[in-house]
Design a protein around this motif. Structure first.
Motif, PDB file in Angstrom:
ATOM      1  N   THR A   1       0.830  -1.207   0.000  1.00  0.00           N
ATOM      2  CA  THR A   1       0.000   0.000   0.000  1.00  0.00           C
ATOM      3  C   THR A   1       0.864   1.257   0.000  1.00  0.00           C
ATOM      4  OG1 THR A   1      -1.766  -1.165   1.177  1.00  0.00           O
ATOM      5  CG2 THR A   1      -1.825   1.245   1.227  1.00  0.00           C
ATOM      6  N   LYS A   2       1.910   1.257   0.799  1.00  0.00           N
ATOM      7  CA  LYS A   2       2.814   2.415   0.837  1.00  0.00           C
ATOM      8  C   LYS A   2       3.579   2.547  -0.478  1.00  0.00           C
ATOM      9  CE  LYS A   2       3.458   2.404   5.861  1.00  0.00           C
ATOM     10  NZ  LYS A   2       4.422   2.262   6.984  1.00  0.00           N
ATOM     11  N   ALA A   3       3.993   1.423  -1.048  1.00  0.00           N
ATOM     12  CA  ALA A   3       4.718   1.472  -2.314  1.00  0.00           C
ATOM     13  C   ALA A   3       3.842   2.045  -3.421  1.00  0.00           C
ATOM     14  CB  ALA A   3       5.203   0.074  -2.679  1.00  0.00           C
ATOM     15  N   LYS A   4       2.579   1.616  -3.479  1.00  0.00           N
ATOM     16  CA  LYS A   4       1.658   2.165  -4.475  1.00  0.00           C
ATOM     17  C   LYS A   4       1.494   3.662  -4.284  1.00  0.00           C
ATOM     18  CE  LYS A   4      -1.277  -1.851  -5.449  1.00  0.00           C
ATOM     19  NZ  LYS A   4      -2.640  -2.392  -5.363  1.00  0.00           N
ATOM     20  N   ALA A   5       1.332   4.096  -3.034  1.00  0.00           N
ATOM     21  CA  ALA A   5       1.142   5.524  -2.761  1.00  0.00           C
ATOM     22  C   ALA A   5       2.356   6.327  -3.194  1.00  0.00           C
ATOM     23  CB  ALA A   5       0.862   5.736  -1.271  1.00  0.00           C
ATOM     24  N   LEU A   6       3.545   5.806  -2.936  1.00  0.00           N
ATOM     25  CA  LEU A   6       4.778   6.493  -3.336  1.00  0.00           C
ATOM     26  C   LEU A   6       4.816   6.693  -4.851  1.00  0.00           C
ATOM     27  CD1 LEU A   6       7.708   7.487  -2.641  1.00  0.00           C
ATOM     28  CD2 LEU A   6       8.428   5.105  -2.953  1.00  0.00           C
ATOM     29  N   LEU A   7       4.520   5.631  -5.597  1.00  0.00           N
ATOM     30  CA  LEU A   7       4.600   5.713  -7.054  1.00  0.00           C
ATOM     31  C   LEU A   7       3.463   6.540  -7.644  1.00  0.00           C
ATOM     32  CD1 LEU A   7       5.794   2.141  -8.047  1.00  0.00           C
ATOM     33  CD2 LEU A   7       7.108   4.237  -7.884  1.00  0.00           C
ATOM     34  N   VAL A   8       2.278   6.455  -7.059  1.00  0.00           N
ATOM     35  CA  VAL A   8       1.166   7.283  -7.535  1.00  0.00           C
ATOM     36  C   VAL A   8       1.487   8.757  -7.337  1.00  0.00           C
ATOM     37  CG1 VAL A   8      -1.215   7.976  -7.049  1.00  0.00           C
ATOM     38  CG2 VAL A   8      -0.644   5.551  -7.320  1.00  0.00           C
ATOM     39  N   GLY A   9       1.996   9.111  -6.151  1.00  0.00           N
ATOM     40  CA  GLY A   9       2.360  10.498  -5.894  1.00  0.00           C
ATOM     41  C   GLY A   9       3.409  10.996  -6.873  1.00  0.00           C
ATOM     42  N   TYR A  10       4.423  10.177  -7.117  1.00  0.00           N
ATOM     43  CA  TYR A  10       5.481  10.572  -8.053  1.00  0.00           C
ATOM     44  C   TYR A  10       4.916  10.761  -9.460  1.00  0.00           C
ATOM     45  CZ  TYR A  10      10.011  10.640 -10.402  1.00  0.00           C
ATOM     46  OH  TYR A  10      11.099  11.017 -11.146  1.00  0.00           O
TER      47      TYR A  10
ATOM     48  N   ASP B   1       9.993  -0.929 -15.245  1.00  0.00           N
ATOM     49  CA  ASP B   1      10.505  -2.295 -15.319  1.00  0.00           C
ATOM     50  C   ASP B   1      11.834  -2.462 -14.585  1.00  0.00           C
ATOM     51  OD1 ASP B   1       8.310  -2.992 -16.826  1.00  0.00           O
ATOM     52  OD2 ASP B   1       9.335  -2.804 -18.752  1.00  0.00           O
ATOM     53  N   ALA B   2      12.588  -1.383 -14.422  1.00  0.00           N
ATOM     54  CA  ALA B   2      13.905  -1.457 -13.779  1.00  0.00           C
ATOM     55  C   ALA B   2      13.834  -1.426 -12.252  1.00  0.00           C
ATOM     56  CB  ALA B   2      14.788  -0.310 -14.270  1.00  0.00           C
ATOM     57  N   LEU B   3      12.669  -1.157 -11.701  1.00  0.00           N
ATOM     58  CA  LEU B   3      12.584  -0.950 -10.246  1.00  0.00           C
ATOM     59  C   LEU B   3      13.119  -2.120  -9.419  1.00  0.00           C
ATOM     60  CD1 LEU B   3       9.259   1.036  -9.693  1.00  0.00           C
ATOM     61  CD2 LEU B   3      11.540   1.655  -8.865  1.00  0.00           C
ATOM     62  N   PRO B   4      12.773  -3.397  -9.706  1.00  0.00           N
ATOM     63  CA  PRO B   4      13.301  -4.472  -8.851  1.00  0.00           C
ATOM     64  C   PRO B   4      14.823  -4.528  -8.818  1.00  0.00           C
ATOM     65  CG  PRO B   4      11.474  -5.273 -10.169  1.00  0.00           C
ATOM     66  CD  PRO B   4      11.821  -3.913 -10.704  1.00  0.00           C
ATOM     67  N   LEU B   5      15.456  -4.362  -9.984  1.00  0.00           N
ATOM     68  CA  LEU B   5      16.918  -4.390 -10.031  1.00  0.00           C
ATOM     69  C   LEU B   5      17.506  -3.193  -9.291  1.00  0.00           C
ATOM     70  CD1 LEU B   5      19.486  -5.730 -11.105  1.00  0.00           C
ATOM     71  CD2 LEU B   5      19.228  -4.370 -13.184  1.00  0.00           C
TER      72      LEU B   5
ATOM     73  N   GLU C   1      10.879 -10.774  -9.352  1.00  0.00           N
ATOM     74  CA  GLU C   1      11.274 -10.851 -10.757  1.00  0.00           C
ATOM     75  C   GLU C   1      10.813  -9.653 -11.567  1.00  0.00           C
ATOM     76  OE1 GLU C   1      10.034 -14.556 -12.365  1.00  0.00           O
ATOM     77  OE2 GLU C   1      11.302 -15.749 -11.020  1.00  0.00           O
ATOM     78  N   THR C   2       9.611  -9.130 -11.288  1.00  0.00           N
ATOM     79  CA  THR C   2       9.107  -7.954 -12.014  1.00  0.00           C
ATOM     80  C   THR C   2       8.491  -6.997 -11.027  1.00  0.00           C
ATOM     81  OG1 THR C   2       6.817  -8.697 -12.375  1.00  0.00           O
ATOM     82  CG2 THR C   2       8.507  -9.501 -13.925  1.00  0.00           C
ATOM     83  N   SER C   3       8.312  -5.749 -11.455  1.00  0.00           N
ATOM     84  CA  SER C   3       7.701  -4.743 -10.576  1.00  0.00           C
ATOM     85  C   SER C   3       6.290  -5.139 -10.172  1.00  0.00           C
ATOM     86  CB  SER C   3       7.681  -3.385 -11.295  1.00  0.00           C
ATOM     87  OG  SER C   3       9.001  -2.943 -11.551  1.00  0.00           O
ATOM     88  N   ARG C   4       5.591  -5.899 -11.007  1.00  0.00           N
ATOM     89  CA  ARG C   4       4.222  -6.307 -10.669  1.00  0.00           C
ATOM     90  C   ARG C   4       4.212  -7.242  -9.462  1.00  0.00           C
ATOM     91  NH1 ARG C   4       4.666  -5.279 -15.871  1.00  0.00           N
ATOM     92  NH2 ARG C   4       3.013  -4.119 -16.941  1.00  0.00           N
ATOM     93  N   ALA C   5       5.310  -7.922  -9.210  1.00  0.00           N
ATOM     94  CA  ALA C   5       5.371  -8.808  -8.060  1.00  0.00           C
ATOM     95  C   ALA C   5       5.303  -8.047  -6.740  1.00  0.00           C
ATOM     96  CB  ALA C   5       6.641  -9.651  -8.098  1.00  0.00           C
ATOM     97  N   TYR C   6       5.593  -6.732  -6.787  1.00  0.00           N
ATOM     98  CA  TYR C   6       5.424  -5.908  -5.601  1.00  0.00           C
ATOM     99  C   TYR C   6       3.962  -5.515  -5.401  1.00  0.00           C
ATOM    100  CZ  TYR C   6      10.498  -4.934  -5.724  1.00  0.00           C
ATOM    101  OH  TYR C   6      11.864  -5.039  -5.716  1.00  0.00           O
ATOM    102  N   GLY C   7       3.091  -5.872  -6.354  1.00  0.00           N
ATOM    103  CA  GLY C   7       1.713  -5.425  -6.312  1.00  0.00           C
ATOM    104  C   GLY C   7       1.540  -4.055  -6.939  1.00  0.00           C
TER     105      GLY C   7
END
Length: 321
Positions: free
Chosen positions: A242-251, A263-267, A312-318
């Motif tokens: 939930t916090k990760a989504k909020a961070l990216l939505v705000g940005y 796509d580069a976020l996990p690495l 493996e992908t950013s989607r795995a973070y939800g």
């Protein structure tokens, strides 16, 4: 922030006489952080932060740091601003160290960030990235991937005293990141150290960003990766989607991410975890005797690194693009 260099009353009075800052009424050292010596000053005029730049800081970088704060402030970002002395300079000398007087920013950092805090952080970070696009001075990231192995070798012999097997874990991760680090991401000025204690709030409103002494030019999305680690893990080190989504939505409301950045976020999050593991390990093993400073636990970032290694992908973070 920390205190390594003591300042006498007389030395401080002589330094302040170079400024239109009023008469000193009180000052005290600030113990948080590990980089420079910092004091909170109260005068008959205003309150200020006095920073003495210690040996770990390259004096050649100071025009970048101080100029960046002036630049961002002039473009509407809420951040501390260097005070110019009577001769128009932002940098002086005190107790044998380069020193600057910085405006005091009202607010407090939050110990348990909420999703609302994360959304506001994302917005402010994106505003900073946009405002920094026309900053004329450049500074390469001295703590990017090519520096991590040399940094680790300074601590490698003692790494297993901090955690069994740590030396091999780090060397394996260095091999992976050096081979896979992305080179084609949008670049610009990043803060590179936006931990909760560098972001101030008044009640539930973000009041400003502080401590720009790791700022540099690098991939813009790397700042987000650092903050995924610093803001989106709970005290038990579970990842808060939930916090990760909020961070990216705000940005993204201010500066939408390009697909290659998302796509580069996990690495990048793996790299950010290793970067702070390494600097914390270095400092953990080398706290100067008598320093008024609390070293930060490197094993927190070993746990975060282990988490990111399973993604493996950013989607795995939800998260969604």
């Amino acid at each position: 922030m920390a205190v390594y260099t003591d300042v006498s009353d007389d030395m401080l009075a002589d330094f302040l006489a170079q400024y239109e800052a009023g008469t000193l009424t009180s000052f005290k050292g600030i113990a948080e952080g590990v980089e420079n010596s910092n004091y909170l000053l109260h005068t008959t005029g205003l309150s200020y932060i006095l920073t003495l730049y210690e040996k770990r800081v390259d004096p050649n970088d100071l025009p970048f740091f101080l100029g960046l704060m002036e630049h961002l402030s002039a473009r509407g970002l809420s951040c501390p601003t260097p005070i110019r002395n009577r001769t128009g300079e932002t940098l002086g000398e005190l107790a044998g160290r380069p020193a600057a007087l910085i405006s005091f920013l009202e607010g407090m950092w939050v110990r348990r960030p909420s999703a609302l805090n994360c959304r506001q952080l994302g917005e402010a970070m994106a505003q900073m990235h946009v405002a920094g696009q026309d900053f004329a001075i450049e500074r390469p990231n001295a703590l990017s991937v090519e520096s991590w192995r040399p940094l680790f070798e300074q601590s490698a012999d003692d790494a297993d005293t901090v955690a069994g097997g740590l030396r091999q874990i780090v060397r394996d991760e260095l091999d992976y990141l050096e081979q896979n680090w992305p080179q084609d991401l949008p670049q610009g000025v990043i803060h590179a150290d936006l931990f909760p204690d560098n972001v101030f709030f008044l009640s539930d409103r973000l009041s400003g960003l502080i401590d720009f002494y790791f700022a540099c030019n690098d991939a813009l999305v790397y700042d987000l990766a650092i903050c995924l680690n610093a803001w989106c893990f709970e005290p038990d080190l579970s990842f808060n989607v939930t916090k990760a989504k909020a961070l990216l939505v705000g940005y993204s409301r201010v500066r939408p991410l390009e697909p290659v950045e998302f796509d580069a976020l996990p690495l990048l999050a793996r790299g950010a975890a290793l970067r702070f593991l390494l600097t914390r390990l270095h400092d953990w093993l080398r706290v100067p005797p008598g320093a008024l400073v609390t070293p930060k636990d490197p094993l927190e970032y070993l746990r975060k690194l282990t988490f990111h290694q399973s993604v493996e992908t950013s989607r795995a973070y939800g998260l969604d693009p």
